[in-house]
Write a protein that holds these residues in place. Structure first.
Motif, mmCIF file in Angstrom:
data_model
loop_
_atom_site.group_PDB
_atom_site.id
_atom_site.type_symbol
_atom_site.label_atom_id
_atom_site.label_comp_id
_atom_site.label_asym_id
_atom_site.label_seq_id
_atom_site.Cartn_x
_atom_site.Cartn_y
_atom_site.Cartn_z
ATOM 1 N N VAL A 1 25.499 91.341 11.253
ATOM 2 C CA VAL A 1 26.042 91.628 12.531
ATOM 3 C C VAL A 1 27.231 92.405 12.579
ATOM 4 O O VAL A 1 27.389 93.431 13.264
ATOM 5 C CB VAL A 1 26.034 90.443 13.270
ATOM 6 N N LEU A 2 28.220 92.094 11.456
ATOM 7 C CA LEU A 2 29.634 92.694 11.473
ATOM 8 C C LEU A 2 29.293 94.401 10.914
ATOM 9 O O LEU A 2 29.976 95.224 11.313
ATOM 10 C CB LEU A 2 30.381 92.180 10.157
ATOM 11 N N ASP A 3 28.165 94.489 10.326
ATOM 12 C CA ASP A 3 27.725 95.885 10.084
ATOM 13 C C ASP A 3 27.029 96.476 11.283
ATOM 14 O O ASP A 3 27.157 98.069 11.488
ATOM 15 C CB ASP A 3 26.825 95.855 8.857
ATOM 16 N N ARG A 4 26.587 96.076 12.087
ATOM 17 C CA ARG A 4 25.621 96.607 13.163
ATOM 18 C C ARG A 4 25.783 95.569 14.532
ATOM 19 O O ARG A 4 24.667 95.362 15.209
ATOM 20 C CB ARG A 4 24.222 96.998 12.939
ATOM 21 N N TRP A 5 26.955 95.339 14.933
ATOM 22 C CA TRP A 5 26.745 94.750 16.249
ATOM 23 C C TRP A 5 26.317 95.409 17.479
ATOM 24 O O TRP A 5 25.512 94.688 18.198
ATOM 25 C CB TRP A 5 28.400 94.607 16.660
ATOM 26 N N PRO A 6 26.249 96.467 17.769
ATOM 27 C CA PRO A 6 25.709 97.161 18.844
ATOM 28 C C PRO A 6 24.154 97.096 18.745
ATOM 29 O O PRO A 6 23.283 96.771 19.644
ATOM 30 C CB PRO A 6 26.075 98.717 18.788
ATOM 31 N N LEU A 7 23.689 96.915 17.530
ATOM 32 C CA LEU A 7 22.103 96.828 17.219
ATOM 33 C C LEU A 7 21.777 95.510 17.665
ATOM 34 O O LEU A 7 20.621 95.188 18.274
ATOM 35 C CB LEU A 7 21.671 97.216 15.956
ATOM 36 N N ALA A 8 22.444 94.513 17.015
ATOM 37 C CA ALA A 8 22.171 93.079 17.456
ATOM 38 C C ALA A 8 22.393 92.816 18.863
ATOM 39 O O ALA A 8 21.334 92.242 19.367
ATOM 40 C CB ALA A 8 23.226 92.183 16.678
ATOM 41 N N LEU B 1 6.124 87.613 2.980
ATOM 42 C CA LEU B 1 6.550 87.882 4.386
ATOM 43 C C LEU B 1 5.704 88.021 5.448
ATOM 44 O O LEU B 1 5.678 88.960 6.125
ATOM 45 C CB LEU B 1 7.701 89.073 4.225
ATOM 46 N N ASP B 2 4.541 87.334 5.303
ATOM 47 C CA ASP B 2 3.419 87.605 5.689
ATOM 48 C C ASP B 2 3.666 87.749 7.418
ATOM 49 O O ASP B 2 3.862 86.714 8.109
ATOM 50 C CB ASP B 2 2.237 86.474 5.544
ATOM 51 N N GLY B 3 3.117 88.839 7.963
ATOM 52 C CA GLY B 3 3.036 88.987 9.415
ATOM 53 C C GLY B 3 4.503 89.351 10.149
ATOM 54 O O GLY B 3 4.540 89.461 11.259
ATOM 55 N N LYS B 4 5.512 89.196 9.424
ATOM 56 C CA LYS B 4 6.852 89.711 9.842
ATOM 57 C C LYS B 4 6.938 91.242 10.237
ATOM 58 O O LYS B 4 6.442 91.989 9.672
ATOM 59 C CB LYS B 4 7.857 89.207 9.056
ATOM 60 N N TRP B 5 8.022 91.408 11.150
ATOM 61 C CA TRP B 5 8.183 92.595 11.381
ATOM 62 C C TRP B 5 9.773 92.989 10.510
ATOM 63 O O TRP B 5 10.389 92.080 10.330
ATOM 64 C CB TRP B 5 8.847 92.857 12.941
ATOM 65 N N VAL B 6 9.997 94.171 10.325
ATOM 66 C CA VAL B 6 11.416 94.666 9.584
ATOM 67 C C VAL B 6 12.001 95.423 10.477
ATOM 68 O O VAL B 6 11.182 96.651 10.867
ATOM 69 C CB VAL B 6 11.231 94.947 8.269
ATOM 70 N N ILE B 7 13.215 95.593 11.089
ATOM 71 C CA ILE B 7 14.085 96.719 11.710
ATOM 72 C C ILE B 7 15.166 97.044 10.786
ATOM 73 O O ILE B 7 15.823 96.166 10.801
ATOM 74 C CB ILE B 7 14.368 96.174 12.997
ATOM 75 N N THR B 8 15.149 98.525 10.330
ATOM 76 C CA THR B 8 16.273 98.688 9.392
ATOM 77 C C THR B 8 16.344 100.258 9.403
ATOM 78 O O THR B 8 15.739 100.873 10.401
ATOM 79 C CB THR B 8 16.025 97.993 7.977
ATOM 80 N N SER B 9 17.149 100.769 8.330
ATOM 81 C CA SER B 9 17.041 102.364 8.139
ATOM 82 C C SER B 9 17.222 102.674 6.761
ATOM 83 O O SER B 9 17.619 101.765 5.972
ATOM 84 C CB SER B 9 18.317 102.716 9.141
ATOM 85 N N LEU C 1 12.927 90.444 10.751
ATOM 86 C CA LEU C 1 14.040 90.732 9.969
ATOM 87 C C LEU C 1 14.815 92.041 10.178
ATOM 88 O O LEU C 1 14.053 93.172 10.573
ATOM 89 C CB LEU C 1 13.632 90.552 8.336
ATOM 90 N N ALA C 2 16.214 91.958 10.429
ATOM 91 C CA ALA C 2 16.764 93.132 10.708
ATOM 92 C C ALA C 2 18.248 93.298 10.000
ATOM 93 O O ALA C 2 18.784 92.277 9.616
ATOM 94 C CB ALA C 2 17.008 93.105 12.367
ATOM 95 N N GLY C 3 18.728 94.446 10.318
ATOM 96 C CA GLY C 3 19.775 95.048 9.665
ATOM 97 C C GLY C 3 19.811 95.667 8.308
ATOM 98 O O GLY C 3 18.717 96.083 7.887
ATOM 99 N N ASP C 4 20.969 95.843 7.519
ATOM 100 C CA ASP C 4 20.986 96.469 6.264
ATOM 101 C C ASP C 4 20.019 95.899 5.334
ATOM 102 O O ASP C 4 19.982 94.582 4.953
ATOM 103 C CB ASP C 4 22.381 96.214 5.805
ATOM 104 N N PHE C 5 19.102 96.885 4.990
ATOM 105 C CA PHE C 5 18.052 96.466 4.081
ATOM 106 C C PHE C 5 18.369 95.751 2.920
ATOM 107 O O PHE C 5 18.007 94.832 2.282
ATOM 108 C CB PHE C 5 17.085 97.554 3.918
ATOM 109 N N VAL D 1 14.865 86.760 15.502
ATOM 110 C CA VAL D 1 15.156 87.539 14.434
ATOM 111 C C VAL D 1 16.324 87.424 13.624
ATOM 112 O O VAL D 1 17.452 86.762 14.190
ATOM 113 C CB VAL D 1 15.934 89.053 15.438
ATOM 114 N N LEU D 2 16.261 87.163 12.286
ATOM 115 C CA LEU D 2 17.144 87.033 11.422
ATOM 116 C C LEU D 2 17.892 88.278 11.211
ATOM 117 O O LEU D 2 17.270 89.129 10.474
ATOM 118 C CB LEU D 2 16.574 86.523 10.120
ATOM 119 N N PHE D 3 19.156 88.540 11.550
ATOM 120 C CA PHE D 3 19.765 89.562 11.294
ATOM 121 C C PHE D 3 20.899 89.480 10.083
ATOM 122 O O PHE D 3 21.700 88.652 10.010
ATOM 123 C CB PHE D 3 20.800 89.872 12.495
#
Length: 334
Positions: free
Chosen positions: A126-133, A222-230, A207-211, A121-123
């Motif tokens: 992390v300083l913005d969302r440490w608990p999620l990481a 970004l073929d086949g990747k997942w994105v986790i964000t809000s 890919l995760a974190g602030d979009f 996971v490329l985050f």
């Protein structure tokens, strides 16, 4: 049945402005987001002008704190803006990020049977969302911490929170005093993808974190990747679909956005007038707006609610994560 109003004041760009209604068994929360394009003075005026007119403010584009494990470091700009309103609470999303997003991640993984074990996971920050990481690592993911690469343009990725922690506690006390525009893409610049980090994007399956931090560096494919964000809307989902993303996990609650925001700022406008611009467009609430909805509906500050109170109110309001499966464009293959 209650009716509450939330105003999101963001240092981000105005093309992303929207208004929506969040309906729940206890009533309706009207949400309006206004971007100032990095204009701090305008953001301050909005907070001052609408103090007492709305039930809660969402503060976007700047945090009140950066978090390093259990340590919190105040950001002077966020603190200054949050101190302007005297009657209306200001929410930056800290408590949603800390106490709801990790739970939303677990709900989405369990209900959709998504296995993160062994996935890289490329985050973005992390300083913005440490608990999620941390929650991602607990689910077996290998987290590449991208804070130095995304914010400081340094060719450094930390292979896990334990590697990043010594760097963070040394650098954050100094970095928090740098101009926000140096660390974070504000205004129109947020919407422009810039090259870089290609090797890191290539290594990551997720890919995760602030979009909008991610977006400033996204490669063309970004073929086949997942994105986790809000906080995604139609345009952001279309962008990810067109670049070949396979799955998006939206941690923020999804509602229907409206086409116009002008009437939402007018306290004298009738509810029917404010509702007239609504259209069926999905829009997820960012963390600061979701937190402001909780504050408005509960009538309490998020800090006073505590972890169980935040989670209880999120469930009472019907907040749920959403998993999108995006089809690849016709001219690409897995």
């Amino acid at each position: 049945m209650g009716r509450w109003r939330v105003l999101g004041v963001s240092l981000g760009s105005s093309p992303r402005d929207f208004r929506m209604r969040w309906d729940w068994p206890g009533g309706t929360v009207e949400v309006c987001r206004v971007g100032t394009g990095g204009d701090v003075a305008r953001a301050a005026r909005l907070l001052e002008q609408h103090d007492g007119e709305v039930d809660a403010f969402g503060l976007g584009g700047v945090n009140l704190y950066l978090r390093v494990r259990d340590r919190r470091y105040r950001l002077p700009l966020g603190e200054r803006l949050a101190s302007i309103p005297r009657r209306t609470p200001v929410c930056d999303g800290t408590y949603i990020k800390t106490w709801w997003e990790p739970r939303a991640l677990n709900i989405a993984c369990e209900e959709s049977r998504l296995d993160l074990t062994g996935r890289t996971v490329l985050f973005s920050s992390v300083l913005d969302r440490w608990p999620l990481a941390q929650a991602l690592q607990e689910r077996g993911a290998r987290v590449l911490v991208g804070d130095a690469a995304f914010a400081l343009r340094m060719p450094i990725l930390f292979p896990g929170l334990e590697w990043f922690y010594p760097f963070a506690v040394t650098m954050v006390p100094v970095l928090r005093y740098l101009p926000l525009s140096f660390l974070y893409p504000l205004g129109p610049g947020r919407e422009k993808s810039r090259p870089g980090l290609r090797a890191a994007f290539g290594r990551a399956q997720v890919l995760a974190g602030d979009f909008h931090f991610l977006r400033s560096r996204l490669p063309e494919r970004l073929d086949g990747k997942w994105v986790i964000t809000s906080g995604l809307g139609e345009a952001e989902l279309a962008l990810l679909r067109d670049r070949g993303v396979l799955l998006v996990m939206e941690l923020g609650p999804v509602a229907r956005a409206a086409a116009r925001v002008d009437a939402a700022l007018d306290a004298r406008a009738a509810p029917a007038t404010r509702a007239a611009a609504c259209r069926a467009a999905p829009r997820a609430l960012s963390a600061n707006l979701a937190e402001a909805v909780v504050a408005a509906a509960s009538g309490e500050s998020p800090s006073s609610l505590g972890p169980e109170g935040i989670r209880t109110w999120c469930e009472r309001l019907g907040f749920r994560p959403t998993v999108y499966l995006l089809p690849l464009p016709d001219n690409t293959t897995n």
